[in-house]
Design a protein around this motif. Structure first.
Motif, PDB file in Angstrom:
ATOM      1  N   ARG B 126       0.831  -1.213   0.000  1.00 49.71           N
ATOM      2  CA  ARG B 126       0.000   0.000   0.000  1.00 49.71           C
ATOM      3  C   ARG B 126       0.864   1.261   0.000  1.00 49.71           C
ATOM      4  NH1 ARG B 126      -4.602  -3.131   3.657  1.00 49.71           N
ATOM      5  NH2 ARG B 126      -5.866  -3.643   1.831  1.00 49.71           N
ATOM      6  N   GLU B 127       2.011   1.185   0.618  1.00 50.55           N
ATOM      7  CA  GLU B 127       2.920   2.337   0.573  1.00 50.55           C
ATOM      8  C   GLU B 127       3.503   2.512  -0.824  1.00 50.55           C
ATOM      9  OE1 GLU B 127       5.540   1.587   3.878  1.00 50.55           O
ATOM     10  OE2 GLU B 127       3.898   1.852   5.318  1.00 50.55           O
ATOM     11  N   MET B 128       3.819   1.385  -1.485  1.00 46.19           N
ATOM     12  CA  MET B 128       4.293   1.485  -2.880  1.00 46.19           C
ATOM     13  C   MET B 128       3.219   2.110  -3.776  1.00 46.19           C
ATOM     14  SD  MET B 128       6.218  -2.154  -3.536  1.00 46.19           S
ATOM     15  CE  MET B 128       7.183  -2.931  -2.233  1.00 46.19           C
ATOM     16  N   VAL B 129       1.991   1.759  -3.519  1.00 44.21           N
ATOM     17  CA  VAL B 129       0.885   2.326  -4.306  1.00 44.21           C
ATOM     18  C   VAL B 129       0.802   3.833  -4.084  1.00 44.21           C
ATOM     19  CG1 VAL B 129      -1.642   2.439  -4.470  1.00 44.21           C
ATOM     20  CG2 VAL B 129      -0.468   0.218  -4.469  1.00 44.21           C
ATOM     21  N   ARG B 130       0.832   4.228  -2.828  1.00 42.08           N
ATOM     22  CA  ARG B 130       0.779   5.674  -2.526  1.00 42.08           C
ATOM     23  C   ARG B 130       1.936   6.407  -3.204  1.00 42.08           C
ATOM     24  NH1 ARG B 130       2.770   6.660   3.081  1.00 42.08           N
ATOM     25  NH2 ARG B 130       4.634   6.223   1.875  1.00 42.08           N
ATOM     26  N   ASP B 131       3.140   5.869  -3.065  1.00 40.40           N
ATOM     27  CA  ASP B 131       4.302   6.524  -3.669  1.00 40.40           C
ATOM     28  C   ASP B 131       4.198   6.537  -5.188  1.00 40.40           C
ATOM     29  OD1 ASP B 131       5.194   6.804  -1.094  1.00 40.40           O
ATOM     30  OD2 ASP B 131       6.679   5.199  -1.217  1.00 40.40           O
ATOM     31  N   GLY B 132       3.730   5.438  -5.751  1.00 38.72           N
ATOM     32  CA  GLY B 132       3.616   5.348  -7.205  1.00 38.72           C
ATOM     33  C   GLY B 132       2.593   6.322  -7.768  1.00 38.72           C
ATOM     34  N   ILE B 133       1.468   6.438  -7.112  1.00 36.67           N
ATOM     35  CA  ILE B 133       0.455   7.397  -7.578  1.00 36.67           C
ATOM     36  C   ILE B 133       0.990   8.825  -7.432  1.00 36.67           C
ATOM     37  CG2 ILE B 133      -1.867   8.327  -7.224  1.00 36.67           C
ATOM     38  CD1 ILE B 133      -2.756   5.584  -6.245  1.00 36.67           C
TER      39      ILE B 133
END
Lengths: 282, 282
Positions: B126-133
């Motif tokens: 979920r942190e990768m998703v936040r950073d990616g977005i």
């Protein structure tokens, strides 16, 4: 993270229901040194209620939960009355076998007698659940039988349970008061971004009544009967246990695996695998 | 409740992807008087990007979304870099076809190249998703392409998207700021007891970028490809539309049906059925 206490392993009898009768399962638990059991009503009925209670007591097993009450929504008053009566019988049975709680699978959308969905009113179903639990509490609370709402995975919202998050279960506990708690099943709640917070919320109010474990397989090939043995899937079970323990849970770890695969295996192998995986993967 | 505006029906091209090429689907929409379309990248690549953009424009179709960007988590920096690069290309393509938004299916747990899950760290994903977005927004925002997070049903948390609730999507929008919104897909969110509240929250901040419709079948026989035609399942679609409209949504109603059943039907029948059911059941 510390290893789980092997003495806290419990077997939900659905895990080997295809291979063994309930007396055979009780014997299997004794033979494998599994000290907790959580039986289903249909198995108890088949084996006899009093006989089962005696057999479990003689085997020295703790009944970590009784499966199950619930299924509150119905399209009419008669249907809801029948569910209420049946749930009172479930409380009586849970008392007879000495269960720590009666697990509630609350039911989904109301169904006709032929099984068809009678209404799309999900909010209405949730109100029937709230009312049904509230009424059952008036029977269970004085009898001393805790009720444990089991939030089910959202993929079961229509057919099995319209309480699909720990937050919703906690809200119901807030509203309905003493005698009500939560059965946390890793399979149903592992995905929830609010899980840690809601376990904390439940723990602070001493609502953590049961902890069920299995695993989420990738891919999952069947919505109901493709649950995984601990370690075969993607749930971080040690993390979940650490959250439960950090919030005061000291109860059993109940293995509940609905699986067309494991139901085809030798049941002694299944129990031995449960023991090993409990130690290694949870 | 008022009938839906027939002019707001849109077709997600996955609905007939097994029967038709993208040019055939565009022709089908024109023939059936369907005025919106939401194409998938693989179909666009097969048909040619510029040719597709011209063809859609000539047919007078509104591109209600472009499917899809996302899939941010990866086990290492190279994998995440490759996803980021690919997502920038998706933004470019969305601009070329004139899409109203780029739909983000954010990805689940990080996977190895062979598809196996590389980690059980859901919070980390979920942190990768936040950073990616957040990184993609720096590219998409100045380019003028809105990004629409599509919260996927929790049963896809491991494999497809670890953003599984409207609340989580709203939280990401709060954190990451302008240029980001939500694609609300009835199939993925209908079960959520917080849905009405979170639609209100999203509407108040003008985040309702797309609305996808189909239905939840009882029983559902496949986790991915057994979605139902509107009216064949249990979702109260008129109620959901009323919530969207009450909170300011005036966009299209995009039919997206992944279904082994409908993929075997004559595609003209599928489109005619979409039109009729849109009018009667949503």
């Amino acid at each position: 993270m510390s290893e789980p206490d092997a003495a806290l392993l419990s077997l939900n009898t659905a895990t080997v229901r295809a291979q063994w009768t309930l007396p055979e399962i009780i014997g299997g638990c004794a033979r494998h040194g599994i000290r907790g059991i959580s039986p289903w009503r249909d198995q108890v009925a088949a084996a006899g209620l009093k006989e089962t209670a005696t057999r479990i007591r003689d085997a020295g097993l703790t009944v970590t939960g009784y499966c199950r009450g619930g299924m509150f929504p119905a399209p009419d008053r008669n249907g809801r009355r029948a569910a209420a009566d049946d749930n009172e019988r479930a409380v009586d049975e849970a008392l007879t076998v000495g269960a720590r709680c009666l697990v509630l699978v609350v039911g989904g959308l109301p169904k006709e007698r032929d099984g068809r969905i009678a209404s799309k009113d999900l909010q209405g179903a949730r109100e029937m659940v709230r009312d049904g639990i509230g009424e059952l509490l008036e029977y269970a609370r004085p009898a001393g039988m805790p009720l444990a709402i089991e939030p089910l995975h959202p993929m079961y919202a229509a057919e099995r349970a319209c309480v699909n998050t720990m937050a919703h279960a906690n809200d119901l506990c807030d509203e309905l008061g003493a005698g009500l708690g939560i059965a946390v099943d890793a399979y149903h709640v592992w995905w929830d971004p609010r899980l840690k917070h809601e376990i904390e919320r439940a723990g602070a109010r001493e609502r953590l009544l049961a902890y069920h474990i299995c695993d989420w397989l990738v891919p999952t090939t069947d919505l109901l009967n493709d649950r995984g043995m601990m370690g075969d899937g993607v749930i971080d079970l040690p993390l979940l246990r650490s959250w439960m323990e950090a919030n005061g849970y000291r109860g059993f770890h109940e293995v509940e695996i609905f699986s067309n695969r494991w139901w085809q295996r030798d049941p002694d192998d299944v129990l031995a695998t449960c023991k090993a995986r409990h130690r290694e993967c949870t």
